[in-house]
Each structure stands twice: as C-alpha cells, then as structure tokens.
Design a protein around this motif. Structure first.
Motif, PDB file in Angstrom:
ATOM      1  N   SER A  20       1.089  -1.555   0.165  1.00  0.00           N
ATOM      2  CA  SER A  20      -0.123   0.155  -0.121  1.00  0.00           C
ATOM      3  C   SER A  20       0.700   1.844   0.104  1.00  0.00           C
ATOM      4  CB  SER A  20      -0.781  -0.389   1.392  1.00  0.00           C
ATOM      5  OG  SER A  20      -0.399   0.318   2.586  1.00  0.00           O
ATOM      6  N   ARG A  35     -10.378  13.399   0.941  1.00  0.00           N
ATOM      7  CA  ARG A  35      -9.698  12.239   1.427  1.00  0.00           C
ATOM      8  C   ARG A  35      -9.403  10.997   0.697  1.00  0.00           C
ATOM      9  NH1 ARG A  35     -11.269   7.800   3.242  1.00  0.00           N
ATOM     10  NH2 ARG A  35     -13.192   8.289   3.094  1.00  0.00           N
ATOM     11  N   SER A  36      -8.117  10.699   0.658  1.00  0.00           N
ATOM     12  CA  SER A  36      -8.182   9.594   0.449  1.00  0.00           C
ATOM     13  C   SER A  36      -7.232   8.283   1.355  1.00  0.00           C
ATOM     14  CB  SER A  36      -7.001   9.515  -0.604  1.00  0.00           C
ATOM     15  OG  SER A  36      -5.631   9.671  -0.018  1.00  0.00           O
ATOM     16  N   THR A  37      -8.115   7.021   0.832  1.00  0.00           N
ATOM     17  CA  THR A  37      -7.261   5.808   2.041  1.00  0.00           C
ATOM     18  C   THR A  37      -5.546   5.379   1.535  1.00  0.00           C
ATOM     19  OG1 THR A  37      -7.801   4.683   0.483  1.00  0.00           O
ATOM     20  CG2 THR A  37      -8.806   4.556   1.920  1.00  0.00           C
ATOM     21  N   GLU A  61      -9.650   4.434  -2.436  1.00  0.00           N
ATOM     22  CA  GLU A  61     -10.932   4.934  -1.747  1.00  0.00           C
ATOM     23  C   GLU A  61     -10.737   6.082  -1.476  1.00  0.00           C
ATOM     24  OE1 GLU A  61     -14.903   4.907   1.422  1.00  0.00           O
ATOM     25  OE2 GLU A  61     -13.726   2.992  -0.037  1.00  0.00           O
ATOM     26  N   LYS A  76     -14.516   4.746  -4.944  1.00  0.00           N
ATOM     27  CA  LYS A  76     -13.710   3.636  -4.892  1.00  0.00           C
ATOM     28  C   LYS A  76     -13.297   2.738  -6.179  1.00  0.00           C
ATOM     29  CE  LYS A  76     -13.143  -1.169  -3.301  1.00  0.00           C
ATOM     30  NZ  LYS A  76     -12.019  -1.299  -2.089  1.00  0.00           N
TER      31      LYS A  76
END
Length: 170
Positions: A20, A35-37, A61, A76
């Motif tokens: 990741s 915002r982001s994952t 996402e 997503k």
C-alpha cells in the motif's frame, strides 16, 4: 518495488507485489480530493521473451468534492495495471506494435513512478455526487439538490438587454 529484469527473464520467475502506498503527496495540488485511503497495489511481474510484463490491480477509495454542488462524494477506484518493460540495451528494432513498450535503462528499475502515473491518470476529471446533481444556484449559491431557492432562472443575453422592452405595450 524494484524489478531486476535479467533475473525474471533468464529464470522465468514471477514476482508478486502486495503493498500500500500513501498517495497524499500526489494529491496535494488537487483541492477537489478531500480524503484518500492508501493505494493498494496487487501486481505480478513475470519475465517474457524480450522483457518483463507487469500486471495487476490498483485500488483506492477517495472522498471528492462534487464538481457541481461541492458536496463530498465517496468513490472507489479499481485501476487495471498492465505494462511491458524492455531493457534499452536490447538491440531489437522497434516494431510498430511496440509503441506500448516502456524502455528502461539498466538491468533494474523502480516500478513506483509507473504506479503513481497510472493512479493520477485514472482520477476523475469532474467528479459528481450523482448523475442527477442540480448543482448550485448561480445567483445565491444555494444547493439546488436540497430544494428550490426562489431565484429567477431567466437568462438574458446582455447584448440584447436593451431590446427586451422594445415591444412592450405602453
């Protein structure tokens, strides 16, 4: 995510990457991304005749501001990744079909810039909270998805404003 080309090509090996990546630095100039994952990368590199093929999936996402009403919308993204890399030291002549080949210097290269590029190219240009989004009122700024604001929607071409009362009865 370093790839050693000769090791994969000569031995016919396959190498998997499951990692990741923090994409916040890539999004700092995108005010519409709220915002982001982390970007999840599931990739597999395998040696083939003349180069290395890297295939897999990237997923993230994002919370984006709607381009019409500025309401936060979650999206997503599932990004397919498929790139073929060839060493610059190979003396092969390029065919017309080899336009999609990425030529790299040396025996090894870092896959990270190509993953980041695929992510940035896949970002939506004008995100929407829904296909039926009505946006904001151009006069008062009210969110038209929540209800009508009462402002007049009549649009008059400013070049014709002087003629609008021309045929009115006195």
């Amino acid at each position: 995510m370093n790839i050693h080309m000769q090791e994969l090509i000569a031995k016919g090996k396959t190498r998997s990457f499951h990692t990741s990546l923090d994409v916040a630095p890539l999004l700092k100039h995108r005010p519409d991304v709220l915002r982001s994952t982390p970007l999840a990368a599931a990739l597999e590199a395998r040696g083939e005749e003349g180069g290395v093929l890297v295939e897999g999936q990237l997923s993230v996402e994002l919370e984006l501001a709607c381009s019409r009403c500025l309401t936060p919308a979650t999206e997503k993204l599932e990004i397919p990744f498929r790139e073929f890399f060839r060493s610059a030291s190979d003396d092969k002549e390029q065919d017309e079909e080899e336009d999609e080949v990425i030529v790299v210097e040396g025996d090894s290269f870092d896959l990270l810039p190509y993953v980041e590029q695929a992510f940035l190219l896949y970002l939506p240009f004008a995100p929407l909270c829904g296909e039926d989004c009505n946006g904001l009122c151009p006069q008062c700024g009210a969110n038209l998805n929540e209800g009508e604001c009462g402002c007049s929607r009549e649009r008059l071409d400013p070049r014709m404003a002087a003629l609008k009362d021309f045929f009115k009865q006195s």
